[in-house]
Design a protein around this motif. Sequence first.
Motif, PDB file in Angstrom:
ATOM      1  N   ILE A  64       1.897  -5.391   1.353  1.00 28.01           N
ATOM      2  CA  ILE A  64       0.657  -4.619   1.354  1.00 28.01           C
ATOM      3  C   ILE A  64       0.346  -4.206  -0.075  1.00 28.01           C
ATOM      4  CG2 ILE A  64      -0.529  -2.577   2.230  1.00 28.01           C
ATOM      5  CD1 ILE A  64       0.187  -4.532   4.421  1.00 28.01           C
ATOM      6  N   LYS A  65      -0.860  -4.521  -0.522  1.00 28.79           N
ATOM      7  CA  LYS A  65      -1.268  -4.103  -1.870  1.00 28.79           C
ATOM      8  C   LYS A  65      -1.428  -2.591  -1.896  1.00 28.79           C
ATOM      9  CE  LYS A  65      -2.589  -5.100  -6.100  1.00 28.79           C
ATOM     10  NZ  LYS A  65      -1.698  -5.781  -7.071  1.00 28.79           N
ATOM     11  N   ALA A  66      -0.696  -1.926  -2.805  1.00 30.07           N
ATOM     12  CA  ALA A  66      -0.737  -0.461  -2.862  1.00 30.07           C
ATOM     13  C   ALA A  66      -1.276   0.060  -4.192  1.00 30.07           C
ATOM     14  CB  ALA A  66       0.656   0.117  -2.607  1.00 30.07           C
ATOM     15  N   ALA A  67      -0.931  -0.599  -5.300  1.00 27.36           N
ATOM     16  CA  ALA A  67      -1.347  -0.104  -6.620  1.00 27.36           C
ATOM     17  C   ALA A  67      -2.865  -0.099  -6.730  1.00 27.36           C
ATOM     18  CB  ALA A  67      -0.742  -0.970  -7.719  1.00 27.36           C
ATOM     19  N   GLY A  68      -3.375   1.014  -7.227  1.00 27.81           N
ATOM     20  CA  GLY A  68      -4.812   1.149  -7.393  1.00 27.81           C
ATOM     21  C   GLY A  68      -5.549   1.591  -6.151  1.00 27.81           C
ATOM     22  N   ARG A  69      -4.825   1.845  -5.071  1.00 27.64           N
ATOM     23  CA  ARG A  69      -5.454   2.263  -3.820  1.00 27.64           C
ATOM     24  C   ARG A  69      -4.921   3.628  -3.416  1.00 27.64           C
ATOM     25  NH1 ARG A  69      -4.583  -2.494   0.401  1.00 27.64           N
ATOM     26  NH2 ARG A  69      -6.195  -1.307   1.526  1.00 27.64           N
ATOM     27  N   SER A  70      -5.694   4.328  -2.614  1.00 24.65           N
ATOM     28  CA  SER A  70      -5.262   5.634  -2.120  1.00 24.65           C
ATOM     29  C   SER A  70      -4.302   5.455  -0.946  1.00 24.65           C
ATOM     30  CB  SER A  70      -6.472   6.452  -1.678  1.00 24.65           C
ATOM     31  OG  SER A  70      -7.040   5.892  -0.505  1.00 24.65           O
ATOM     32  N   PRO A  71      -3.445   6.443  -0.652  1.00 24.04           N
ATOM     33  CA  PRO A  71      -2.570   6.346   0.519  1.00 24.04           C
ATOM     34  C   PRO A  71      -3.346   6.120   1.818  1.00 24.04           C
ATOM     35  CG  PRO A  71      -1.847   8.127  -0.910  1.00 24.04           C
ATOM     36  CD  PRO A  71      -3.160   7.654  -1.447  1.00 24.04           C
ATOM     37  N   GLN A  72      -4.546   6.686   1.919  1.00 23.78           N
ATOM     38  CA  GLN A  72      -5.347   6.507   3.124  1.00 23.78           C
ATOM     39  C   GLN A  72      -5.761   5.043   3.301  1.00 23.78           C
ATOM     40  OE1 GLN A  72      -5.865   8.849   0.789  1.00 23.78           O
ATOM     41  NE2 GLN A  72      -5.157  10.654   1.937  1.00 23.78           N
ATOM     42  N   ASP A  73      -6.136   4.381   2.194  1.00 20.95           N
ATOM     43  CA  ASP A  73      -6.501   2.965   2.275  1.00 20.95           C
ATOM     44  C   ASP A  73      -5.312   2.117   2.699  1.00 20.95           C
ATOM     45  OD1 ASP A  73      -9.090   3.503   1.497  1.00 20.95           O
ATOM     46  OD2 ASP A  73      -8.741   3.058  -0.622  1.00 20.95           O
ATOM     47  N   VAL A  74      -4.140   2.435   2.164  1.00 20.11           N
ATOM     48  CA  VAL A  74      -2.942   1.658   2.488  1.00 20.11           C
ATOM     49  C   VAL A  74      -2.574   1.826   3.963  1.00 20.11           C
ATOM     50  CG1 VAL A  74      -0.476   1.383   1.997  1.00 20.11           C
ATOM     51  CG2 VAL A  74      -2.093   1.754   0.121  1.00 20.11           C
TER      52      VAL A  74
END
Length: 321
Positions: A64-74
């Motif tokens: 799962i792409k996590a860098a640059g995204r908010s925890p909610q998006d992940v």
Amino acid sequence: MRGRAKTSVALGIGDVVSITIYEAQRGGLFTSTEGNAAPGNAVELPRQQVDLAGNITVPYAGAIKAAGRSPQDVQLEIKSKLSGRAIDPQVLVSVADRISNSISVLGEVNTPARIPIEPGGIQLLPALARAGGTKAPAFESIISIQRDGKIDSALLVAVNERPDNNIQLRPGDVVTVTRRPRYFLAFGATGQTTTLGPLDRRFPFDSYRMSLGDALAKAGGLQDDRAQAAAVFLYRFESRQALERMGVDVSLHPGPLVPTVYRADLEDPSGYFLISDFIMRDRDMIYVSNAPSVDFLKFITLIRSVPQTVSDYRVAAEARF
């Protein structure tokens, strides 16, 4: 220092995340199949860091792409990928340790620290408070922020007095606190000759705003038997723009700073109001001229010393031969 817009804090490489997955019924991918398992069981996955590729790994969901995204998006992406396998999955992603999204506070603070930036962000003054505050007084503390290869600095007292200087910090900012004592110099007929020597002519500021009157008082005032009250001078480098606004011809000085001399006449009672409003700056120099009578007495003393010097020379010569 400017800027009040809040920073959106996203996940970054090196951040440690915690993932909890809930299922509505037992017997799913993550909940126990034991008979005593309660509905709505949850499983907490082992904590993991966002890898160099910016990903985290979730069983049955893959990378799962996590860098640059908010925890909610992940967590929404994890839920979407598990929806066809888990039983009505609900996902909670939280940040256990923010490594990438942090700022550093160094220098003359009581507790230098790396401070994580929470989703609500953090401003300069709260960050200094988290570092235990500054060791030096606010009017001697220089706050420098290193950001994107540039450094911006201001006195801490200026940050306190102007809310727009209390900027929102960004991930990667380095805040450095440096102590720089501010002082002025006083020469000439100031102070008491019996107590002030050449080494005592440098005076530290004891407040952010010190007037010329405060500075003269701190230097011991004017000597009644020597000072010419009409000739109190202040030397400083003044900005070119300020002098132009005063109507001063600065054509002979092309630089941004112009050597400037101000004069106060304390024989005029209004001069005392003037020096009470004239604000001192760091490294200003004050000179109080001697009265003409003092210079005349110096000259008379010098003339009188010449015959005595000749007489002493004759006595020494006769004693030698």
